[in-house]
Design a protein around this motif. Structure first.
Motif, mmCIF file in Angstrom:
data_model
loop_
_atom_site.group_PDB
_atom_site.id
_atom_site.type_symbol
_atom_site.label_atom_id
_atom_site.label_comp_id
_atom_site.label_asym_id
_atom_site.label_seq_id
_atom_site.Cartn_x
_atom_site.Cartn_y
_atom_site.Cartn_z
ATOM 1 N N SER A 25 -37.405 -44.080 -39.769
ATOM 2 C CA SER A 25 -38.189 -44.505 -38.607
ATOM 3 C C SER A 25 -38.112 -46.025 -38.619
ATOM 4 O O SER A 25 -38.680 -46.670 -39.500
ATOM 5 C CB SER A 25 -39.636 -44.046 -38.723
ATOM 6 O OG SER A 25 -40.406 -44.653 -37.712
ATOM 7 N N PHE A 26 -37.384 -46.604 -37.691
ATOM 8 C CA PHE A 26 -37.198 -48.051 -37.731
ATOM 9 C C PHE A 26 -38.515 -48.792 -37.557
ATOM 10 O O PHE A 26 -38.719 -49.848 -38.150
ATOM 11 C CB PHE A 26 -36.150 -48.481 -36.702
ATOM 12 C CG PHE A 26 -34.759 -48.207 -37.179
ATOM 13 C CD1 PHE A 26 -34.041 -49.165 -37.877
ATOM 14 C CD2 PHE A 26 -34.172 -46.968 -36.981
ATOM 15 C CE1 PHE A 26 -32.765 -48.912 -38.349
ATOM 16 C CE2 PHE A 26 -32.898 -46.699 -37.443
ATOM 17 C CZ PHE A 26 -32.194 -47.674 -38.133
ATOM 18 N N LEU A 27 -39.440 -48.245 -36.765
ATOM 19 C CA LEU A 27 -40.742 -48.878 -36.585
ATOM 20 C C LEU A 27 -41.575 -48.674 -37.853
ATOM 21 O O LEU A 27 -41.897 -47.557 -38.220
ATOM 22 C CB LEU A 27 -41.483 -48.295 -35.379
ATOM 23 C CG LEU A 27 -42.867 -48.877 -35.124
ATOM 24 C CD1 LEU A 27 -42.774 -50.365 -34.792
ATOM 25 C CD2 LEU A 27 -43.574 -48.125 -34.018
ATOM 26 N N THR A 29 -40.632 -49.168 -40.917
ATOM 27 C CA THR A 29 -39.809 -48.995 -42.118
ATOM 28 C C THR A 29 -38.896 -50.187 -42.345
ATOM 29 O O THR A 29 -38.676 -50.602 -43.473
ATOM 30 C CB THR A 29 -38.986 -47.696 -42.028
ATOM 31 O OG1 THR A 29 -39.878 -46.586 -41.912
ATOM 32 C CG2 THR A 29 -38.116 -47.490 -43.247
ATOM 33 N N GLY A 59 -32.808 -40.273 -37.167
ATOM 34 C CA GLY A 59 -34.018 -41.043 -37.006
ATOM 35 C C GLY A 59 -35.241 -40.158 -36.872
ATOM 36 O O GLY A 59 -35.146 -38.938 -36.765
ATOM 37 N N GLY A 65 -38.823 -47.570 -32.063
ATOM 38 C CA GLY A 65 -37.730 -47.752 -33.018
ATOM 39 C C GLY A 65 -36.448 -48.242 -32.361
ATOM 40 O O GLY A 65 -35.697 -49.019 -32.947
ATOM 41 N N VAL A 68 -36.758 -51.886 -32.099
ATOM 42 C CA VAL A 68 -36.625 -52.521 -33.412
ATOM 43 C C VAL A 68 -35.138 -52.703 -33.735
ATOM 44 O O VAL A 68 -34.728 -53.769 -34.217
ATOM 45 C CB VAL A 68 -37.340 -51.711 -34.518
ATOM 46 C CG1 VAL A 68 -37.027 -52.269 -35.899
ATOM 47 C CG2 VAL A 68 -38.846 -51.697 -34.275
#
Length: 133
Positions: A25-27, A29, A59, A65, A68
């Motif tokens: 999870s790019f948001l 992480t 993802g 995300g 991000v």
């Protein structure tokens, strides 16, 4: 080794592999300022995605995300390319708007690669090439 794949986002890039067997999870992480994985619960904690060929199952998490990933690209700390076992819309949109090559449809065996293995992703030719190194 050369394998076929499915193109999600166009382009060609090479770099050292950074492999996670966990979804990302790019948001929350990945720090969008630095590219460092800042979630202490994630397998890649403390590592940096910048310039790497980021290999992960897919993802998860918030649609933010995608933004991000875009922030990472704008700041010069984005992955050179990404490989998913099965991509989903958050990562796909992030890669497309950021012009980061993204492919999926590869064998889960790719998740067993050693970090640092040189990878070339050629999304337009639908090929991934690995070289031990």
């Amino acid at each position: 080794m050369e394998i076929s794949c499915h193109k999600i986002a166009s382009g060609k890039a090479s770099g050292p592999a950074l492999v996670s067997k966990e979804p990302i999870s790019f948001l929350g992480t990945v720090d969008p300022e630095t590219g460092e994985v800042v979630d202490p619960k994630h397998q890649l904690f403390g590592k940096n995605v910048g310039g790497k060929v980021l290999i992960f199952p897919g993802g998860k998490g918030s649609t933010v995300g995608s933004y991000v990933i875009y922030q990472l690209k704008k700041r010069g700390v984005a992955p050179a390319a990404m490989i998913n076992i099965r991509s989903e819309p958050i990562v796909a949109v992030g890669a497309i708007i950021s012009e980061i090559p993204l492919v999926d449809g590869v064998s889960a065996e790719l998740l067993d690669l050693e970090d640092g293995t040189l990878i070339t992703v050629d999304a337009d030719s639908r090929r991934v090439r690995t070289e031990e190194g």
